[in-house]
Design an enzyme around this catalytic site. Structure first.
Site, PDB file in Angstrom:
ATOM      1  N   PHE A  67       0.885  -1.178   0.000  1.00 52.34           N
ATOM      2  CA  PHE A  67       0.000   0.000   0.000  1.00 52.34           C
ATOM      3  C   PHE A  67       0.915   1.217   0.000  1.00 52.34           C
ATOM      4  O   PHE A  67       1.639   1.455   0.974  1.00 52.34           O
ATOM      5  CB  PHE A  67      -0.828  -0.062   1.290  1.00 52.34           C
ATOM      6  CG  PHE A  67      -1.870   0.993   1.498  1.00 52.34           C
ATOM      7  CD1 PHE A  67      -3.038   1.010   0.752  1.00 52.34           C
ATOM      8  CD2 PHE A  67      -1.721   1.935   2.512  1.00 52.34           C
ATOM      9  CE1 PHE A  67      -4.035   1.951   0.996  1.00 52.34           C
ATOM     10  CE2 PHE A  67      -2.710   2.882   2.769  1.00 52.34           C
ATOM     11  CZ  PHE A  67      -3.869   2.879   2.000  1.00 52.34           C
ATOM     12  N   ALA A  68       0.909   1.986  -1.098  1.00 54.33           N
ATOM     13  CA  ALA A  68       1.865   3.096  -1.229  1.00 54.33           C
ATOM     14  C   ALA A  68       1.122   4.425  -1.130  1.00 54.33           C
ATOM     15  O   ALA A  68       0.659   4.982  -2.137  1.00 54.33           O
ATOM     16  CB  ALA A  68       2.619   2.969  -2.547  1.00 54.33           C
ATOM     17  N   LEU A  69       1.023   4.932   0.115  1.00 50.80           N
ATOM     18  CA  LEU A  69       0.289   6.170   0.368  1.00 50.80           C
ATOM     19  C   LEU A  69       1.228   7.282   0.852  1.00 50.80           C
ATOM     20  O   LEU A  69       1.224   8.386   0.311  1.00 50.80           O
ATOM     21  CB  LEU A  69      -0.800   5.894   1.420  1.00 50.80           C
ATOM     22  CG  LEU A  69      -1.717   7.045   1.811  1.00 50.80           C
ATOM     23  CD1 LEU A  69      -2.615   7.456   0.632  1.00 50.80           C
ATOM     24  CD2 LEU A  69      -2.615   6.654   3.011  1.00 50.80           C
ATOM     25  N   GLU A 102       4.317   9.807   1.791  1.00 55.39           N
ATOM     26  CA  GLU A 102       5.392  10.438   1.016  1.00 55.39           C
ATOM     27  C   GLU A 102       6.344  11.147   1.972  1.00 55.39           C
ATOM     28  O   GLU A 102       5.992  11.392   3.130  1.00 55.39           O
ATOM     29  CB  GLU A 102       4.796  11.457   0.029  1.00 55.39           C
ATOM     30  CG  GLU A 102       3.909  10.802  -1.003  1.00 55.39           C
ATOM     31  CD  GLU A 102       3.444  11.777  -2.082  1.00 55.39           C
ATOM     32  OE1 GLU A 102       3.844  12.968  -2.029  1.00 55.39           O
ATOM     33  OE2 GLU A 102       2.700  11.320  -2.961  1.00 55.39           O
ATOM     34  N   PRO A 103       7.522  11.526   1.476  1.00 53.69           N
ATOM     35  CA  PRO A 103       8.474  12.196   2.367  1.00 53.69           C
ATOM     36  C   PRO A 103       7.861  13.428   3.040  1.00 53.69           C
ATOM     37  O   PRO A 103       8.150  13.712   4.195  1.00 53.69           O
ATOM     38  CB  PRO A 103       9.622  12.583   1.433  1.00 53.69           C
ATOM     39  CG  PRO A 103       9.584  11.542   0.354  1.00 53.69           C
ATOM     40  CD  PRO A 103       8.125  11.214   0.160  1.00 53.69           C
ATOM     41  N   ARG A 163      -7.549  -0.450  10.155  1.00 55.07           N
ATOM     42  CA  ARG A 163      -7.063   0.127  11.419  1.00 55.07           C
ATOM     43  C   ARG A 163      -7.430  -0.731  12.627  1.00 55.07           C
ATOM     44  O   ARG A 163      -6.639  -0.871  13.553  1.00 55.07           O
ATOM     45  CB  ARG A 163      -7.614   1.543  11.600  1.00 55.07           C
ATOM     46  CG  ARG A 163      -6.721   2.573  10.966  1.00 55.07           C
ATOM     47  CD  ARG A 163      -7.210   3.984  11.172  1.00 55.07           C
ATOM     48  NE  ARG A 163      -6.320   4.904  10.483  1.00 55.07           N
ATOM     49  CZ  ARG A 163      -6.689   6.080   9.997  1.00 55.07           C
ATOM     50  NH1 ARG A 163      -7.936   6.486  10.127  1.00 55.07           N
ATOM     51  NH2 ARG A 163      -5.813   6.844   9.394  1.00 55.07           N
ATOM     52  N   GLY A 193      16.396  -8.174  34.057  1.00 52.20           N
ATOM     53  CA  GLY A 193      17.412  -8.141  32.988  1.00 52.20           C
ATOM     54  C   GLY A 193      16.990  -8.926  31.757  1.00 52.20           C
ATOM     55  O   GLY A 193      17.263  -8.536  30.621  1.00 52.20           O
ATOM     56  N   GLU A 216      -0.263   3.462   9.810  1.00 55.98           N
ATOM     57  CA  GLU A 216      -1.720   3.486   9.521  1.00 55.98           C
ATOM     58  C   GLU A 216      -2.457   4.531  10.374  1.00 55.98           C
ATOM     59  O   GLU A 216      -3.572   4.293  10.845  1.00 55.98           O
ATOM     60  CB  GLU A 216      -2.331   2.091   9.678  1.00 55.98           C
ATOM     61  CG  GLU A 216      -2.002   1.227   8.481  1.00 55.98           C
ATOM     62  CD  GLU A 216      -2.636  -0.139   8.534  1.00 55.98           C
ATOM     63  OE1 GLU A 216      -3.855  -0.208   8.729  1.00 55.98           O
ATOM     64  OE2 GLU A 216      -1.893  -1.117   8.357  1.00 55.98           O
TER      65      GLU A 216
HETATM   66  N1  COS Z   1     -14.266   7.102   4.727  1.00 56.94           N
HETATM   67  C1  COS Z   1     -14.795   7.702   3.635  1.00 56.94           C
HETATM   68  N2  COS Z   1     -14.616   9.031   3.354  1.00 56.94           N
HETATM   69  C2  COS Z   1     -13.851   9.740   4.213  1.00 56.94           C
HETATM   70  C3  COS Z   1     -13.270   9.183   5.361  1.00 56.94           C
HETATM   71  C4  COS Z   1     -13.507   7.802   5.609  1.00 56.94           C
HETATM   72  N3  COS Z   1     -12.991   7.205   6.685  1.00 56.94           N
HETATM   73  N4  COS Z   1     -12.584  10.135   6.019  1.00 56.94           N
HETATM   74  C5  COS Z   1     -12.731  11.264   5.319  1.00 56.94           C
HETATM   75  N5  COS Z   1     -13.497  11.031   4.231  1.00 56.94           N
HETATM   76  C6  COS Z   1     -13.922  12.003   3.232  1.00 56.94           C
HETATM   77  C7  COS Z   1     -14.578  13.193   3.924  1.00 56.94           C
HETATM   78  O1  COS Z   1     -15.955  12.940   4.146  1.00 56.94           O
HETATM   79  C8  COS Z   1     -14.355  14.301   2.913  1.00 56.94           C
HETATM   80  O2  COS Z   1     -15.304  14.158   1.869  1.00 56.94           O
HETATM   81  P1  COS Z   1     -15.939  15.463   1.148  1.00 56.94           P
HETATM   82  O3  COS Z   1     -14.788  16.140   0.464  1.00 56.94           O
HETATM   83  O4  COS Z   1     -16.936  14.893   0.200  1.00 56.94           O
HETATM   84  O5  COS Z   1     -16.519  16.297   2.252  1.00 56.94           O
HETATM   85  C9  COS Z   1     -12.992  13.968   2.335  1.00 56.94           C
HETATM   86  O6  COS Z   1     -12.788  12.553   2.557  1.00 56.94           O
HETATM   87  C10 COS Z   1     -11.871  14.745   2.987  1.00 56.94           C
HETATM   88  O7  COS Z   1     -11.924  14.494   4.374  1.00 56.94           O
HETATM   89  P2  COS Z   1     -11.251  15.469   5.433  1.00 56.94           P
HETATM   90  O8  COS Z   1     -11.672  16.885   5.177  1.00 56.94           O
HETATM   91  O9  COS Z   1     -11.486  14.908   6.802  1.00 56.94           O
HETATM   92  O10 COS Z   1      -9.696  15.364   5.044  1.00 56.94           O
HETATM   93  P3  COS Z   1      -8.440  15.798   5.835  1.00 56.94           P
HETATM   94  O11 COS Z   1      -7.348  16.075   4.886  1.00 56.94           O
HETATM   95  O12 COS Z   1      -8.758  16.893   6.815  1.00 56.94           O
HETATM   96  O13 COS Z   1      -8.124  14.426   6.637  1.00 56.94           O
HETATM   97  C11 COS Z   1      -7.043  13.082   8.312  1.00 56.94           C
HETATM   98  C12 COS Z   1      -7.336  14.447   7.733  1.00 56.94           C
HETATM   99  C13 COS Z   1      -6.066  13.343   9.431  1.00 56.94           C
HETATM  100  C14 COS Z   1      -8.294  12.440   8.878  1.00 56.94           C
HETATM  101  C15 COS Z   1      -6.475  12.101   7.241  1.00 56.94           C
HETATM  102  O14 COS Z   1      -5.493  12.763   6.476  1.00 56.94           O
HETATM  103  C16 COS Z   1      -5.831  10.860   7.864  1.00 56.94           C
HETATM  104  O15 COS Z   1      -6.506   9.901   8.228  1.00 56.94           O
HETATM  105  N6  COS Z   1      -4.489  10.867   7.966  1.00 56.94           N
HETATM  106  C17 COS Z   1      -3.729   9.708   8.436  1.00 56.94           C
HETATM  107  C18 COS Z   1      -3.306   8.940   7.255  1.00 56.94           C
HETATM  108  C19 COS Z   1      -2.582   7.692   7.581  1.00 56.94           C
HETATM  109  O16 COS Z   1      -3.149   6.819   8.186  1.00 56.94           O
HETATM  110  N7  COS Z   1      -1.329   7.619   7.132  1.00 56.94           N
HETATM  111  C20 COS Z   1      -0.561   6.451   7.275  1.00 56.94           C
HETATM  112  C21 COS Z   1      -0.339   5.863   5.919  1.00 56.94           C
HETATM  113  S1  COS Z   1      -0.783   4.200   5.780  1.00 56.94           S
HETATM  114  S2  COS Z   1       0.673   3.242   6.613  1.00 56.94           S
END
Ligand code: COS
Length: 382
Positions: free
Chosen positions: A125-127, A129-130, A243, A341, A364
C-alpha cells in the site's frame, strides 16, 4: 495456555471460533520462523500462509466478491502476532496492499487477488510520502493523463513490503480538484519500467520497508481504481477496515506479554516467596489484564460493527487502534520490568515484543491523528 474466553463473546459466530482454534494449532507447529533474512522470511511466510489457506480472508474472492470479514482479519492478526510478529506483518500486508482492489477494483484488477490470497504474489500500500504522512491530502506525487495512459512521477516512503512486493496500490495527485478531492488510486505492478527502490529503510523491529521512486511510470487507464479524484476516500475506506486490525495485532503482542508475565511471576522466587505474592506485582498484573480486555472489547466492537454492515466505522476503528496500541505498549513495558534483565536481553520474547509494538502507534495513522479523527467524529465534522 492463552486466555480464550473472549471467543465466547457475542461479537463472534461459530466460524470465527473454529478459525481461531485451527489457526492457533497451526501457529504452534509452524511459528515462529527464523528472522535472520527478513525479506526471505516474509516471502516464505506469505507462501506458507497462502498454502495453508490463511490468506483467503485478506481479500475478496474475485469469483464471488463478498465484504471482507473484519472479525476474521482481527482474530488472525491477534493470533499470528502472539506467535510471531513477522507472520502478522506478512498476513496484514496482503490485506492492506490489496484493500483498495477488494473494495473498489474492477474484475480485471481483482485477478491479482487470486494470486495474493494464495500467497503467490505479495502486495503493498503506497500512500505516504516524504512530505505527507499524516496529512494525506497534501501528497505531491502526480499522475498525469496522457492519451490512454497515466504517467506517475514522485516518491513514496515507509512502504511496507517495498522491495519484495509484486504489486503496489499507489495514490497520486490527478488534480480534479485541490487537496483531498484531486487524488486517485492505481494498481502498479512492481516490474513497471520507471518504478525503482530508492532506499531500503531499517527499523527497530526489522521488516521489509522502502522508499520508492516513480520516474515517469506509465500505466494504462485500466489501472485506475474507482473513479479519478476518489483516491482519498478510497484510502480512508481501506484504513477504516484495516485500522482495527492494527489494534488486533497490538492485542496479540499484549496477550503474549501477559502470558509470559504470568509464567514469570508465578515461577520466580523473591524474598522466599513467588514474585506474585508482592501486591505491587499483583497490581501490575491486574492493570495488564484490564488493558488487554478493554482493548479486545474496542477492537471486536469495531470489527463487529463493520461486519454488521455499517458503511463507515471511522470512529470505532480509530478508537480501537489508538487504545489497543497505546495500552499494548504499557502492558509490554510492564512485562519487561517484571522480567528484570531478561526483559532487555536480545532475543528474549519480551525484548522482541518491546521493539515490535512501537511502530504500531505510528503506522496506519499515528495515535495523535486518531485523536483528531475521533474528535471530529464526536463533533459530527469527520
Ligand atoms: N471514509 C470515507 N470518506 C472519508 C473518510 C472515511 N474514513 N474520512 C474522510 N473522508 C472524506 C470526507 O468525508 C471528505 O469528503 P468530502 O470532500 O466529500 O466532504 C474527504 O474525505 C476529505 O476528508 P477530510 O476533510 O477529513 O480530510 P483531511 O485532509 O482533513 O483528513 C485526516 C485528515 C487526518 C483524517 C487524514 O489525512 C488521515 O486519516 N491521515 C492519516 C493517514 C494515515 O493513516 N497515514 C498512514 C499511511 S498508511 S501506513
Amino acid at each position: 495456555m492463552p486466555e480464550r474466553s473472549f471467543l465466547s463473546w457475542p461479537f463472534f459466530e461459530d466460524h470465527h471460533r473454529d478459525h481461531a482454534e485451527r489457526l492457533e494449532a497451526w501457529c504452534k507447529t509452524n511459528l515462529p520462523v527464523d528472522h535472520t533474512d527478513v525479506d526471505e522470511a516474509c516471502k516464505s511466510l506469505v507462501a506458507k500462509l497462502g498454502e495453508a489457506g490463511w490468506l483467503m480472508p485478506t481479500a475478496v474472492d474475485p469469483a464471488d466478491p463478498q465484504p471482507l470479514d473484519v472479525r476474521t482479519l482481527c482474530i488472525t492478526r491477534e493470533t499470528l502476532a502472539r506467535h510471531d510478529g513477522l507472520a502478522d506483518f506478512a498476513f496484514a500486508m496482503q490485506g492492506l496492499g490489496t484493500g483498495a482492489i477488494s473494495l473498489f477494483g474492477t474484475p480485471e484488477q481483482r485477478q491479482w487477488l487470486d494470486k495474493t490470497r494464495r500467497g503467490k504474489a505479495l502486495s503493498a500500500f503506497a500512500l505516504s510520502e516524504p512530505r505527507s504522512g499524516s496529512d494525506v491530502a497534501n501528497m505531491e506525487m502526480t499522475a498525469t493523463r496522457d492519451g490512454d495512459d497515466y504517467v506517475l512521477s514522485g516518491e513514496k516512503t515507509w512502504i511496507s513490503n517495498g522491495g519484495i512486493a509484486d504489486v503496489y496500490c499507489v495514490f497520486a495527485r490527478t488534480g480534479e480538484a485541490p487537496g483531498a478531492r484531486g487524488i486517485s488510486a492505481f494498481v502498479v505492478p512492481a516490474d513497471t519500467p520507471g518504478l525503482t527502490i530508492a532506499e531500503r529503510i531499517e527499523v527497530v523491529a526489522p521488516h521489509p520497508l522502502a522508499r520508492l521512486s516513480f520516474d515517469n511510470v506509465r500505466v494504462p487507464t485500466s489501472a485506475l481504481i474507482g473513479k479519478a479524484g476518489d483516491g482519498f476516500k478510497i484510502a480512508m475506506s481501506v484504513l477504516d477496515v484495516f485500522r482495527s486490525t492494527v489494534g488486533a495485532a497490538a492485542l496479540g503482542f499484549a496477550r503474549r506479554a501477559l502470558d509470559e508475565t504470568v509464567s514469570r511471576v508465578g515461577g520466580r522466587q523473591l524474598f522466599d516467596a513467588p514474585l506474585f505474592d508482592l501486591q505491587m506485582v499483583q497490581g501490575h498484573v491486574a492493570d495488564m489484564a484490564l488493558d488487554v480486555d478493554a482493548s479486545a472489547l474496542l477492537i471486536y466492537r469495531a470489527a463487529w460493527t463493520k461486519d454488521s454492515g455499517a458503511p463507515r466505522v471511522t470512529r470505532e476503528a480509530a478508537m480501537a487502534k489508538l487504545y489497543a496500541t497505546d495500552r499494548a505498549q504499557s502492558v509490554i513495558d510492564k512485562a519487561v520490568q517484571l522480567h528484570g534483565g531478561d526483559g532487555v536481553r536480545r532475543g528474549h520474547i519480551v525484548e522482541s515484543l518491546y521493539r515490535e509494538i512501537r511502530a504500531l502507534r505510528i503506522y496506519e495513522g499515528a495515535s495523535d491523528v486518531q485523536k483528531v479523527v475521533i474528535a471530529r467524529q464526536v463533533m459530527g465534522a469527520g
